[in-house]
Design a protein around this motif. Structure first.
Motif, PDB file in Angstrom:
ATOM      1  N   SER A 141      -3.752   0.499  13.344  1.00 46.33           N
ATOM      2  CA  SER A 141      -3.656   1.514  11.846  1.00 46.33           C
ATOM      3  C   SER A 141      -3.847   2.857  12.375  1.00 46.33           C
ATOM      4  O   SER A 141      -4.304   3.276  13.313  1.00 46.33           O
ATOM      5  CB  SER A 141      -4.325   1.042  10.845  1.00 46.33           C
ATOM      6  N   GLY A 196      -5.573  -3.715  11.050  1.00 46.78           N
ATOM      7  CA  GLY A 196      -3.880  -3.277  10.746  1.00 46.78           C
ATOM      8  C   GLY A 196      -3.804  -3.394   9.280  1.00 46.78           C
ATOM      9  O   GLY A 196      -4.980  -4.289   8.919  1.00 46.78           O
ATOM     10  N   GLU A 199      -0.760  -0.491   2.085  1.00 49.17           N
ATOM     11  CA  GLU A 199      -1.076   0.834   2.684  1.00 49.17           C
ATOM     12  C   GLU A 199      -1.717   2.091   1.271  1.00 49.17           C
ATOM     13  O   GLU A 199      -2.303   2.485   1.415  1.00 49.17           O
ATOM     14  CB  GLU A 199      -0.097   1.318   2.713  1.00 49.17           C
ATOM     15  N   ARG A 218       1.169   1.720   9.608  1.00 41.56           N
ATOM     16  CA  ARG A 218       0.997   0.946  10.850  1.00 41.56           C
ATOM     17  C   ARG A 218       1.555   1.227  11.901  1.00 41.56           C
ATOM     18  O   ARG A 218       2.487   2.169  12.251  1.00 41.56           O
ATOM     19  CB  ARG A 218       1.851  -0.904  10.279  1.00 41.56           C
TER      20      ARG A 218
END
Length: 499
Positions: A481, A429, A435, A475
C-alpha cells in the motif's frame, strides 16, 4: 431622482414646459420666416414650420405636438399666405397647400411622439433591468435579513417617488413596523395573507393609492412592501416593484435555508460525536476493561496460589490492555476534538524537521532498520501544527511496521503548490473497494490478525483536513500500500532572517 420621476416628471410641470417649448419653436420658425420672407417662397417657409414640427413631435407630449401642428398651419396662413395678416385664403391652390401641410404636420406629430414614447420606454426598461441586476449582485452577498431589508428599501426608493416602506416578518409571524408606519399594517398583512399584490391596477383593493407587495417565493413569505403615490395605468412600474420584492423574497428564503442548513450540520456533528463516543464505550472500551478486571480479580483472589509465570502473564495483560485503552481514549478524544475544532492554530514549520523528529522516534522501535527515507533539501515551509502532523506521520509508519514485513519507504516530494509525503510498504494491501472505508472510525479491514482500535486512520484523515490537505491510499504495483498525505504550500513564504 427616481427612475419613475426621471421618466415622466410631475404631470402639471411637464405640460407647462411643453407649452412653453412649443410656443418657442413656433415663434422661432415665424421670426426666421419673416427674416427670409423677401428671399424665399411660401413653400420654403412651410418647410421651416415642418422642421419646427419635427423637433416639437420628438421633444413634446402628444397634445402639445398636435397644438404645434395646428398653430404652425395657422401662423403660415396668417403671416405668409395671401392675403397676409388675415385668416382668409384667396386661392384654392393655397387652401389645398394649407390642408396638405396640416395633414403632414399631424402625421409627423403622431410618428414623432410614438417614436419618442418607445424610446423613453426602452430607456426606462434598460434602467430597470440594470437596477435589478445590480440589486441581485448586492443580495447575493447579503447574509442577514436586515441587509436584505435595507437593499430592498433603497432600490424601491430609487425606482419610485414613494414614500416606500419595507417590513420583515419575525419568527412569530409579526411585522416589524415603526410607529409612523403603523397605518400601513393592515395593507401589508393583507397582501401577505392573500400572497398577491394589492392596489391600483391589480384588481384587488383598487381604491388604494399605494401598492402593497409581498416579499415572497413560491413557498415562503419574508415580509411585505408598500409603494405609495402610484398610478393604476403604470403596469410597467408595478411589474418592476414586484420584481424588486421577488428578489428580496428569494434572498430572505436563501438566508433562512442557509441558517437551517448550519443548524442541521451542527446537529449532525453533535450526533456523530455522540455516536462515536457511544460506540467506543459500548464495545472497544469494554473489551480491554473486561480483560483488566478479570486479570486484576484473579490476582486479588488467587494471587498467592498462582505460579510466578502466570502472575507475570496476568500483569502483562493488565499493562498491555491499559496501554491499548489509553491509546483508544487518546484517539477518540483527538477525533472528537478535530471534528469540532474548526481552524486550528498553525505556524510556519519545516517539513524536514518534522520528518526527522518522527523518524528518530520510530526507528527506536524499528530494530530491523526497515524504514528508508528520501527527503529533498530546501523544501518550502508549510503552515502546520507540528505535534498533530508528527502524530499523523508516526501513525502511518507504525501501521506500516505492524502490517508489513519488508522494506518501508518514506518519500517526500514537492509538486507545484503542494508537498506529498508517501509511506509505502509491501504488506497485504488494502482490499479492493475499501480504500475509502478504512478512513471511517471503527473500521477494521486488516486480515493479519493484528489488533487495532480502528481510529488511527480516521484521526489521520481529520488531521490532514485540519491542515487543508488530504490523506489517501492506493495499491502499489508489485503488492503493498501507499498512504499519501498531500499538504498545500502557500506561495507567499516568510522571509528568513540571516543567522
Amino acid at each position: 431622482m427616481s427612475t419613475a420621476a426621471r421618466s415622466s416628471g410631475p404631470p402639471d410641470a411637464r405640460k407647462v414646459r411643453d407649452g412653453w417649448v412649443g410656443c418657442g419653436l413656433l415663434v422661432a420658425a415665424t421670426v426666421l420666416n419673416l427674416l427670409l420672407d423677401r428671399h424665399v417662397s411660401v413653400t420654403s417657409e412651410a418647410m421651416v414650420y415642418v422642421l419646427a414640427l419635427v423637433l416639437a413631435s420628438y421633444t413634446l407630449g402628444r397634445v402639445a405636438s398636435l397644438c404645434c401642428a395646428i398653430g404652425a398651419v395657422t401662423l403660415l396662413n396668417f403671416f405668409f399666405v395671401s392675403p397676409r395678416y388675415s385668416f382668409r385664403v384667396d386661392a384654392q391652390e393655397n387652401l389645398f397647400a394649407l390642408f396638405a401641410l396640416l395633414a403632414v404636420a399631424l402625421v409627423i406629430s403622431h410618428l414623432g411622439t410614438g417614436l419618442r414614447r418607445e424610446t423613453e420606454a426602452a430607456r426606462l426598461n434598460e434602467r430597470r433591468a440594470r437596477q435589478l441586476q445590480e440589486m441581485a449582485v448586492e443580495l447575493a452577498v447579503a447574509a442577514l435579513p436586515a441587509e436584505v431589508l435595507a437593499i430592498a428599501h433603497r432600490n424601491l426608493n430609487r425606482a419610485f417617488p414613494g414614500p416606500c416602506t419595507v417590513a420583515l416578518l419575525d419568527a412569530q409571524g409579526d411585522l416589524h413596523l415603526r410607529a409612523e408606519q403603523a397605518p400601513l399594517r393592515d395593507g401589508l398583512q393583507a397582501c401577505i395573507r392573500e400572497a398577491a399584490t394589492l392596489g391600483p391596477g391589480t384588481g384587488r383593493w383598487p381604491g388604494l393609492q399605494a401598492w402593497y407587495l409581498p416579499l415572497r417565493t413560491e413557498s415562503h413569505t419574508g415580509g411585505a412592501a408598500c409603494v405609495q403615490n402610484v398610478s393604476a395605468s403604470d403596469n410597467g412600474g408595478r411589474e418592476h416593484a414586484q420584481a424588486i420584492c421577488a428578489l428580496a423574497g428569494q434572498a430572505l428564503w436563501r438566508i433562512r435555508l442557509a441558517a437551517a442548513m448550519r443548524d442541521a450540520q451542527e446537529q449532525s456533528q453533535w450526533h456523530r460525536a455522540q455516536s462515536t463516543l457511544l460506540a467506543a464505550i459500548s464495545h472497544d472500551f469494554r473489551t480491554p476493561l473486561a480483560a483488566i478486571m478479570g486479570a486484576a480479580s484473579s490476582l486479588q483472589t488467587q494471587g498467592e496460589r498462582l505460579p510466578p509465570l502466570q502472575r507475570q502473564r496476568m500483569l502483562a495483560t493488565i499493562l498491555g490492555e491499559s496501554r491499548h485503552l489509553a491509546t483508544l481514549t487518546d484517539n477518540t478524544l483527538q477525533l472528537v476534538r478535530l471534528d469540532h475544532a474548526g481552524e486550528i492554530p498553525m505556524d510556519w514549520e519545516s517539513v524536514e524537521e518534522i520528518v526527522g523528529a518522527v523518524l528518530a522516534r520510530v526507528r527506536q522501535r524499528d530494530a530491523a532498520h526497515r524504514i528508508q527515507s528520501q527527503v529533498p533539501a530546501r523544501l518550502p515551509l508549510i503552515r502546520a501544527d507540528p505535534v498533530l502532523l508528527a502524530q499523523l506521520l508516526e501513525n502511518l509508519l507504525d501501521n506500516a511496521l505492524k502490517y508489513s514485513a519488508g522494506r518501508i519507504d518514506l518519500d517526500v516530494r514537492q509538486r507545484d503548490h503542494r508537498i506529498e509525503l508517501a509511506v509505502l510498504d509491501r504488506g497485504d494491501g488494502i482490499p479492493a473497494g475499501e480504500e475509502a472505508a478504512i478512513f471511517e472510525p471503527w473500521h477494521r479491514s486488516d486480515r493479519s490478525g493484528q489488533r487495532g482500535d480502528g481510529l488511527g486512520l480516521a484521526v489521520g484523515r481529520a488531521i490532514a483536513r485540519a491542515h487543508h490537505g488530504e490523506l489517501s491510499v492506493r495499491r502499489r504495483e508489485g503488492g503493498g500500500s501507499a498512504f499519501v498525505l498531500v499538504l498545500p504550500v502557500e506561495a507567499a513564504q516568510p522571509v528568513m532572517e540571516p543567522a
